[in-house]
Design a protein around this motif. Structure first.
Motif, PDB file in Angstrom:
ATOM      1  N   ASP A  46     -61.306   0.907  13.188  1.00 25.63           N
ATOM      2  CA  ASP A  46     -60.846  -0.211  12.331  1.00 25.63           C
ATOM      3  C   ASP A  46     -60.018  -1.118  13.076  1.00 25.63           C
ATOM      4  N   GLY A  47     -60.610  -2.279  13.301  1.00 27.75           N
ATOM      5  CA  GLY A  47     -59.656  -3.456  13.872  1.00 27.75           C
ATOM      6  C   GLY A  47     -59.863  -3.686  15.232  1.00 27.75           C
ATOM      7  N   SER A  48     -60.158  -2.820  15.885  1.00 27.82           N
ATOM      8  CA  SER A  48     -60.082  -2.726  17.460  1.00 27.82           C
ATOM      9  C   SER A  48     -61.251  -3.411  18.030  1.00 27.82           C
ATOM     10  N   VAL A  49     -61.278  -4.583  18.235  1.00 29.89           N
ATOM     11  CA  VAL A  49     -62.509  -5.336  18.563  1.00 29.89           C
ATOM     12  C   VAL A  49     -62.777  -4.999  19.929  1.00 29.89           C
ATOM     13  N   GLU A  50     -62.053  -4.809  20.873  1.00 30.43           N
ATOM     14  CA  GLU A  50     -62.246  -4.440  22.223  1.00 30.43           C
ATOM     15  C   GLU A  50     -62.879  -2.996  22.316  1.00 30.43           C
ATOM     16  N   PHE A  51     -62.587  -2.087  21.428  1.00 36.16           N
ATOM     17  CA  PHE A  51     -63.126  -0.872  21.407  1.00 36.16           C
ATOM     18  C   PHE A  51     -64.621  -0.879  20.911  1.00 36.16           C
ATOM     19  N   LEU A  52     -64.623  -1.561  19.866  1.00 37.94           N
ATOM     20  CA  LEU A  52     -66.100  -1.810  19.191  1.00 37.94           C
ATOM     21  C   LEU A  52     -66.896  -2.384  20.183  1.00 37.94           C
ATOM     22  N   GLU A  53     -66.637  -3.300  20.746  1.00 37.04           N
ATOM     23  CA  GLU A  53     -67.402  -4.023  22.024  1.00 37.04           C
ATOM     24  C   GLU A  53     -68.029  -3.070  22.901  1.00 37.04           C
ATOM     25  N   GLN A  54     -66.864  -2.166  23.282  1.00 37.80           N
ATOM     26  CA  GLN A  54     -67.298  -1.249  24.489  1.00 37.80           C
ATOM     27  C   GLN A  54     -68.418  -0.212  23.908  1.00 37.80           C
ATOM     28  N   ILE A  55     -68.453   0.132  22.369  1.00 36.05           N
ATOM     29  CA  ILE A  55     -69.290   0.965  21.952  1.00 36.05           C
ATOM     30  C   ILE A  55     -70.712   0.595  21.829  1.00 36.05           C
ATOM     31  N   LEU A  56     -70.564  -0.865  21.403  1.00 33.29           N
ATOM     32  CA  LEU A  56     -71.703  -1.646  21.240  1.00 33.29           C
ATOM     33  C   LEU A  56     -72.376  -1.737  22.493  1.00 33.29           C
ATOM     34  N   THR A  57     -71.690  -2.247  23.681  1.00 37.45           N
ATOM     35  CA  THR A  57     -72.295  -2.081  25.036  1.00 37.45           C
ATOM     36  C   THR A  57     -72.848  -1.010  25.509  1.00 37.45           C
ATOM     37  N   ALA A  58     -72.386   0.202  25.224  1.00 38.42           N
ATOM     38  CA  ALA A  58     -72.912   1.519  25.464  1.00 38.42           C
ATOM     39  C   ALA A  58     -74.081   1.669  24.645  1.00 38.42           C
ATOM     40  N   LEU A  59     -74.321   1.279  23.525  1.00 38.96           N
ATOM     41  CA  LEU A  59     -75.573   1.708  22.886  1.00 38.96           C
ATOM     42  C   LEU A  59     -76.771   0.595  23.459  1.00 38.96           C
ATOM     43  N   SER A  60     -76.177  -0.493  23.730  1.00 39.15           N
ATOM     44  CA  SER A  60     -77.278  -1.549  24.322  1.00 39.15           C
ATOM     45  C   SER A  60     -77.793  -1.136  25.782  1.00 39.15           C
ATOM     46  N   PHE A  61     -76.857  -0.264  26.524  1.00 41.73           N
ATOM     47  CA  PHE A  61     -77.038   0.195  27.793  1.00 41.73           C
ATOM     48  C   PHE A  61     -78.302   0.878  27.593  1.00 41.73           C
ATOM     49  N   VAL A  62     -78.240   1.916  26.534  1.00 43.83           N
ATOM     50  CA  VAL A  62     -79.166   3.056  26.383  1.00 43.83           C
ATOM     51  C   VAL A  62     -80.418   2.643  25.750  1.00 43.83           C
ATOM     52  N   LEU A  63     -80.298   1.558  25.160  1.00 44.23           N
ATOM     53  CA  LEU A  63     -81.365   1.175  23.946  1.00 44.23           C
ATOM     54  C   LEU A  63     -82.796   1.452  24.199  1.00 44.23           C
ATOM     55  N   GLU A  64     -83.256   0.883  25.492  1.00 43.88           N
ATOM     56  CA  GLU A  64     -84.637   0.796  26.123  1.00 43.88           C
ATOM     57  C   GLU A  64     -85.082   2.358  26.334  1.00 43.88           C
ATOM     58  N   LYS A  65     -84.018   3.379  26.559  1.00 44.70           N
ATOM     59  CA  LYS A  65     -84.200   4.625  27.107  1.00 44.70           C
ATOM     60  C   LYS A  65     -84.506   5.383  25.651  1.00 44.70           C
ATOM     61  N   ILE A  66     -84.225   5.169  24.488  1.00 47.31           N
ATOM     62  CA  ILE A  66     -83.915   5.971  23.442  1.00 47.31           C
ATOM     63  C   ILE A  66     -85.358   5.977  22.698  1.00 47.31           C
ATOM     64  N   GLU A  67     -85.660   7.301  22.614  1.00 45.76           N
ATOM     65  CA  GLU A  67     -86.937   7.686  22.123  1.00 45.76           C
ATOM     66  C   GLU A  67     -87.276   7.794  20.716  1.00 45.76           C
ATOM     67  N   ASP A  68     -86.090   7.955  20.190  1.00 48.28           N
ATOM     68  CA  ASP A  68     -86.082   8.303  18.405  1.00 48.28           C
ATOM     69  C   ASP A  68     -85.569   7.280  17.861  1.00 48.28           C
ATOM     70  N   ARG A  69     -86.426   5.922  17.564  1.00 45.29           N
ATOM     71  CA  ARG A  69     -85.517   4.758  17.103  1.00 45.29           C
ATOM     72  C   ARG A  69     -85.251   5.184  15.423  1.00 45.29           C
ATOM     73  N   GLU A  70     -85.995   5.961  14.943  1.00 50.24           N
ATOM     74  CA  GLU A  70     -85.804   6.183  13.592  1.00 50.24           C
ATOM     75  C   GLU A  70     -84.323   7.000  13.442  1.00 50.24           C
ATOM     76  N   ALA A  71     -84.093   7.737  14.183  1.00 46.38           N
ATOM     77  CA  ALA A  71     -82.765   8.500  14.337  1.00 46.38           C
ATOM     78  C   ALA A  71     -81.678   7.672  14.460  1.00 46.38           C
ATOM     79  N   LEU A  72     -81.636   6.533  15.438  1.00 47.38           N
ATOM     80  CA  LEU A  72     -80.736   5.571  15.477  1.00 47.38           C
ATOM     81  C   LEU A  72     -80.401   4.616  14.493  1.00 47.38           C
TER      82      LEU A  72
END
Length: 413
Positions: free
Chosen positions: A155-181
């Motif tokens: 809740d409210g920690s923009v810096e932390f949220l940004e890092q999480i979203l960055t992590a997801l974007s890094f692995v995006l093209e390697k994710i095989e199960d789009r339905e699960a995401l």
């Protein structure tokens, strides 16, 4: 302070005025004498302590031995030092074992502190290092679910949220199960993920916003996911705001791509029109320096809006928008041409809107339609252009009143 030998090994040139005239090293604490010459404090202090009463560089006699800190130069040296720091001392990428440990600690700590931020930053450094590392994380059991759970609980920690979203974007093209995401993000128990995403869109960096647009486009795989994303009006509104002409070009392109991806359901089309998509698109299309990709996506959204009565109304009442569409159909790409002509065909031929027809005429649209017919356009586009000519042929004000639209030869004016 950066060491001179390392700078030399890396072929980094030190600005001359950053060096002390006595020691010839980068100054740590620059101070100026009454002559205006700046030295490193330790060097000039030794010179003065030895009983000298002249300026070492100019040999002028000093009327005062006061030394004054040169704060401006000190700030410039600090900025320069920070900029080369990573080249001199590049960060070491964490090992797989260290990353696995970080992920374990993230799971235990739930990420809600500065320690958690350091852990996720370590994970991102690892992912950024290579495609193999990205694939390792994407296939790691529970990694994606953990990232989403942290996104859902912070809740409210923009810096932390940004890092999480960055992590997801890094692995995006390697994710095989789009339905699960998709299910993790859109059907989470607490359903706070999209609220967290909206917060980052409002207050985060452009890179984080681009990551969000990529993630949302990636999970928009069916009508259900498109509707679930479209339900969050605040989210759609922020994506639209970030598509305005004054924003970063790469950000505009990614936000438009996301909006195109979720715009197929009629409910979403209506919502886009309601929150002002046509005003943004009209401004974009009147810009002269936007990229081909942005024009194509903007025209695709205009075409989408034209499939609703509300969207057609906004298009037809905006003569500037109609003129901008005409201006792009010949100059951009085959994709842009098809989207633009389809929109004109919809409002002028299929729905016979008088205002749109007048706007086309005023913008010299008839000549452009004729030129399109003679160009190397697709049969589908050519047929729509022929249909448009039929509309203007019966207009008594048009010079095409006697033009036989069955021929494909351009009319001599």
């Amino acid at each position: 302070m950066v060491r001179e030998n390392k700078l030399h090994d890396l072929c980094i040139t030190v600005p001359t005025f950053f060096k002390c005239p006595i020691s010839l090293d980068v100054m740590k604490s620059p101070v100026s004498l009454c002559t205006g010459i700046t030295y490193d404090r330790s060097s000039i202090q030794r010179w003065l302590d030895d009983g000298n009463n002249t300026c070492p560089a100019t040999m002028q006699t000093l009327y005062s031995k006061d030394i004054i800190p040169n704060r401006t130069l000190h700030s410039l040296i600090q900025i320069w030092t920070d900029s080369v720091h990573h080249r001199v001392n590049p960060p070491v990428s964490p090992s797989k074992e260290q990353v696995l440990q970080a992920i374990t600690e993230l799971t235990d700590s739930n990420g809600l502190n500065r320690f958690g931020l350091n852990l996720i930053t370590k994970v991102n450094r690892f992912a950024q290092d290579s495609d193999q590392n990205k694939a390792f994380l994407a296939k790691l059991d529970g990694f994606v679910a953990l990232m989403v759970s942290l996104l859902d609980n912070v809740d409210g920690s923009v810096e932390f949220l940004e890092q999480i979203l960055t992590a997801l974007s890094f692995v995006l093209e390697k994710i095989e199960d789009r339905e699960a995401l998709k299910n993790h993000l859109l059907k989470g128990k607490n359903k706070k993920c999209l609220d967290s995403i909206v917060l980052v869109l409002q207050r985060g960096s452009n890179n984080s916003r681009i990551a969000i647009a990529r993630i949302l486009k990636f999970i928009a795989i069916d009508a259900e996911s498109e509707l679930l994303i479209g339900e969050n009006e605040a989210l759609i509104t922020e994506l639209l705001k970030l598509s305005s002409p004054e924003k970063d070009p790469k950000l505009i392109e990614n936000c438009l791509s996301c909006l195109v991806a979720i715009s197929k359901p009629k409910r979403n089309k209506m919502k886009l029109v309601k929150i002002g998509v046509m005003k943004i698109l009209s401004k974009l299309l009147t810009e002269s320096n936007i990229s081909v990709a942005v024009v194509e996506k903007a025209l695709k959204l205009v075409e989408t809006a034209s499939s609703t009565s509300e969207g057609r109304k906004e298009i037809c009442e905006d003569s500037v928008c109609v003129a901008a569409i005409l201006n792009k159909v010949l100059k951009v790409s085959n994709v842009a041409t098809e989207h633009g002509v389809t929109t004109l065909w919809s409002v002028c031929y299929l729905f016979r809107d008088q205002k749109a027809q007048e706007a086309v005429t005023l913008a010299n649209g008839l000549t452009k339609i004729l030129l399109l017919i003679q160009s190397n356009c697709s049969p589908h586009v050519r047929q729509m252009c022929m249909d448009l000519l039929k509309i203007f042929r019966v207009n008594s004000k048009s010079c095409l009143s006697s033009y036989d639209t069955k021929t494909s030869h351009i009319m001599p004016f």
